[in-house]
Motif scaffolding. Structure first.
Motif, PDB file in Angstrom:
ATOM      1  N   LEU A  57       0.839  -1.197   0.000  1.00  0.00           N
ATOM      2  CA  LEU A  57       0.000   0.000   0.000  1.00  0.00           C
ATOM      3  C   LEU A  57       0.870   1.241   0.000  1.00  0.00           C
ATOM      4  O   LEU A  57       1.871   1.323   0.724  1.00  0.00           O
ATOM      5  CB  LEU A  57      -0.897   0.009   1.241  1.00  0.00           C
ATOM      6  N   THR A  58       0.517   2.221  -0.808  1.00  0.00           N
ATOM      7  CA  THR A  58       1.147   3.542  -0.741  1.00  0.00           C
ATOM      8  C   THR A  58       0.086   4.554  -0.331  1.00  0.00           C
ATOM      9  O   THR A  58      -1.023   4.548  -0.870  1.00  0.00           O
ATOM     10  CB  THR A  58       1.746   3.963  -2.090  1.00  0.00           C
ATOM     11  N   PRO A  59       0.400   5.434   0.634  1.00  0.00           N
ATOM     12  CA  PRO A  59      -0.587   6.413   1.100  1.00  0.00           C
ATOM     13  C   PRO A  59      -0.730   7.577   0.127  1.00  0.00           C
ATOM     14  O   PRO A  59       0.023   7.703  -0.843  1.00  0.00           O
ATOM     15  CB  PRO A  59       0.003   6.882   2.434  1.00  0.00           C
ATOM     16  N   THR A  60      -1.690   8.440   0.411  1.00  0.00           N
ATOM     17  CA  THR A  60      -1.882   9.646  -0.377  1.00  0.00           C
ATOM     18  C   THR A  60      -2.106  10.822   0.552  1.00  0.00           C
ATOM     19  O   THR A  60      -2.573  10.667   1.671  1.00  0.00           O
ATOM     20  CB  THR A  60      -3.086   9.500  -1.334  1.00  0.00           C
ATOM     21  N   GLY A  61      -1.734  12.009   0.097  1.00  0.00           N
ATOM     22  CA  GLY A  61      -1.945  13.208   0.901  1.00  0.00           C
ATOM     23  C   GLY A  61      -0.763  14.154   0.818  1.00  0.00           C
ATOM     24  O   GLY A  61       0.278  13.850   0.221  1.00  0.00           O
ATOM     25  N   ALA A  62      -0.917  15.301   1.451  1.00  0.00           N
ATOM     26  CA  ALA A  62       0.127  16.321   1.404  1.00  0.00           C
ATOM     27  C   ALA A  62       1.357  15.930   2.215  1.00  0.00           C
ATOM     28  O   ALA A  62       2.415  16.536   2.069  1.00  0.00           O
ATOM     29  CB  ALA A  62      -0.438  17.651   1.927  1.00  0.00           C
ATOM     30  N   TRP A  63       1.241  14.930   3.064  1.00  0.00           N
ATOM     31  CA  TRP A  63       2.332  14.562   3.972  1.00  0.00           C
ATOM     32  C   TRP A  63       3.312  13.564   3.373  1.00  0.00           C
ATOM     33  O   TRP A  63       4.304  13.209   3.999  1.00  0.00           O
ATOM     34  CB  TRP A  63       1.745  13.979   5.265  1.00  0.00           C
ATOM     35  N   CYS A  64       3.057  13.077   2.134  1.00  0.00           N
ATOM     36  CA  CYS A  64       3.887  12.016   1.566  1.00  0.00           C
ATOM     37  C   CYS A  64       4.103  12.258   0.075  1.00  0.00           C
ATOM     38  O   CYS A  64       3.522  13.167  -0.515  1.00  0.00           O
ATOM     39  CB  CYS A  64       3.232  10.656   1.803  1.00  0.00           C
ATOM     40  N   GLU A  65       4.966  11.440  -0.501  1.00  0.00           N
ATOM     41  CA  GLU A  65       5.209  11.534  -1.936  1.00  0.00           C
ATOM     42  C   GLU A  65       3.986  11.032  -2.716  1.00  0.00           C
ATOM     43  O   GLU A  65       3.191  10.240  -2.202  1.00  0.00           O
ATOM     44  CB  GLU A  65       6.441  10.692  -2.317  1.00  0.00           C
ATOM     45  N   ASP A  66       3.862  11.478  -3.959  1.00  0.00           N
ATOM     46  CA  ASP A  66       2.735  11.053  -4.787  1.00  0.00           C
ATOM     47  C   ASP A  66       2.782   9.548  -5.033  1.00  0.00           C
ATOM     48  O   ASP A  66       3.823   8.984  -5.402  1.00  0.00           O
ATOM     49  CB  ASP A  66       2.772  11.792  -6.125  1.00  0.00           C
ATOM     50  N   ALA A  67       1.635   8.894  -4.816  1.00  0.00           N
ATOM     51  CA  ALA A  67       1.589   7.433  -4.885  1.00  0.00           C
ATOM     52  C   ALA A  67       1.729   6.910  -6.310  1.00  0.00           C
ATOM     53  O   ALA A  67       2.408   5.904  -6.552  1.00  0.00           O
ATOM     54  CB  ALA A  67       0.286   6.930  -4.265  1.00  0.00           C
ATOM     55  N   TRP A  68       1.090   7.559  -7.288  1.00  0.00           N
ATOM     56  CA  TRP A  68       1.156   7.091  -8.675  1.00  0.00           C
ATOM     57  C   TRP A  68       2.588   7.101  -9.191  1.00  0.00           C
ATOM     58  O   TRP A  68       3.084   6.108  -9.725  1.00  0.00           O
ATOM     59  CB  TRP A  68       0.301   7.971  -9.581  1.00  0.00           C
TER      60      TRP A  68
END
Length: 379
Positions: A57-68
């Motif tokens: 799983l890769t997260p999404t949001g302003a706190w992490c790198e872009d998942a795609w």
């Protein structure tokens, strides 16, 4: 039936301490200990693939790198591992999202799973230009999935919805296989969207009785729609050869929580609009006391981290038993993580998975019968 296990790519950074943040709160300083480079994330992904995790799983949001973008790069360093890409509908058109998913499938040999995240925090959504309220976001998610599902089926789609409008939409090439859609949400409208559109409903790691109640409610809703769902749970893990060693690690993590950071994170999470986040906060109430809320289920992670805030803590046998307990209430898939993610993948993969295999609850997805003999990155 073999249970399915996924691991986690820490695209917000990794550490031997808990990397906090999420749900509108920034990642904590510990995220700088091991930056989320493609090289490091690929190391975790290769370990997960070798150990027998089906996906990451890769997260999404302003706190992490872009998942795609991140998973597209990491996929080139793996062979069979799937990528459960967290994605927020509404930030791009459904037609473009369907096309992106189709392209991802072709370039990776069908290794995309899509984790649809509606978005529970209005301030963060507004930073991306999305000014809908929470219920409206869920209604838009339903419309989004209606369009995407139709396009993946090879249909020409016309929709004039409350929030989305497409005309004569069609994909030149449909994905093969069609990506499975994962989704979580505890509010009534979230359950409604899940019942109509998704393949796997995910819940955070509440005690098994609460998880059973949520599964029953969601399953009944899906049955009214003439559909069946699979169910998964998102948990952290701290598993060792002995229970004493596992709890010593949990207490070490807890000792590293700065009181000011805990207070700041809890204040931020208290403003969350997410029903799931509210349920997570209720498990510990912001206190360091009484954090074992069910045998081997520890709520300490949630003091500094938004989203999934509980961990299975114990010996390999105890953690295997708790996994079987969750399976007994209907959980088929487990999305796991641990700090640091490289070492904890090995602790779980070499300690718990063989025990589950011996009990007939798991088999290696690539047919291997033993743990890998090289690269055991345990400390």
């Amino acid at each position: 039936m073999s249970l399915t296990f996924h691991w986690f790519l820490p695209t917000n950074g990794d550490s031997r301490h808990v990397v906090g943040g999420g749900h509108g709160t920034p990642a904590t300083e510990s995220g700088h200990d091991r930056p989320p480079t493609v090289g490091y994330l690929s190391q975790i992904a290769r370990a997960a693939e070798d150990l027998g995790f089906v996906g990451v799983l890769t997260p999404t949001g302003a706190w992490c790198e872009d998942a795609w973008l991140t998973t597209a790069m990491v996929a080139q360093h793996t062979e069979r591992l799937k990528f459960l890409v967290a994605f927020r509908p509404g930030f791009v058109s459904p037609t473009l999202a369907a096309q992106m998913a189709s392209t991802f499938q072709r370039h990776t040999g069908g290794r995309l799973l899509l984790n649809v995240v509606t978005g529970g925090e209005s301030p963060e959504q507004r930073a991306y230009g999305d000014f809908l309220d929470k219920d409206a976001r869920y209604r838009r998610t339903g419309e989004f999935l209606e369009v995407v599902r139709g396009l993946w089926a090879g249909e020409t789609v016309d929709l004039r919805g409350e929030h989305l409008r497409v005309e004569d939409a069609r994909l030149a090439r449909v994905p093969d296989p069609v990506p499975e859609v994962y989704f979580g949400g505890s509010s009534p409208i979230a359950v409604e969207v899940a019942a109509r559109h998704v393949d796997v409903y995910l819940t955070w790691g509440e005690p098994p009785a609460q998880v059973a109640e949520k599964i029953a409610r969601t399953r009944a809703s899906a049955e009214r729609e003439g559909r069946t769902l699979r169910f998964g749970v998102r948990l952290h893990v701290i598993t060792r050869d002995t229970a004493e060693a596992a709890w010593a690690q949990a207490h070490r993590l807890l000792d590293g929580f700065d009181p000011r950071t805990v207070a700041s994170v809890q204040a931020g999470l208290a403003r969350s609009e997410s029903e799931g986040q509210r349920r997570m906060l209720a498990l510990h109430g912001g206190s360091r006391d009484g954090l074992e809320i069910h045998p081997n289920l520890w709520a300490g992670i949630g003091l500094v981290r938004g989203g999934a805030g509980t961990a299975l803590v114990g010996s390999h046998d105890e953690v295997a038993e708790r996994i079987e307990e969750y399976a007994s209430v209907g959980i088929e898939e487990f999305v796991l993580s641990g700090y640091p993610h490289l070492e904890e993948a090995y602790w779980f993969g070499e300690g718990v998975l063989p025990r589950l295999r011996a009990r007939g609850r798991w088999r290696h997805p690539y047919g291997r019968t033993a743990a890998p003999s090289v690269g055991a990155g345990r400390p």
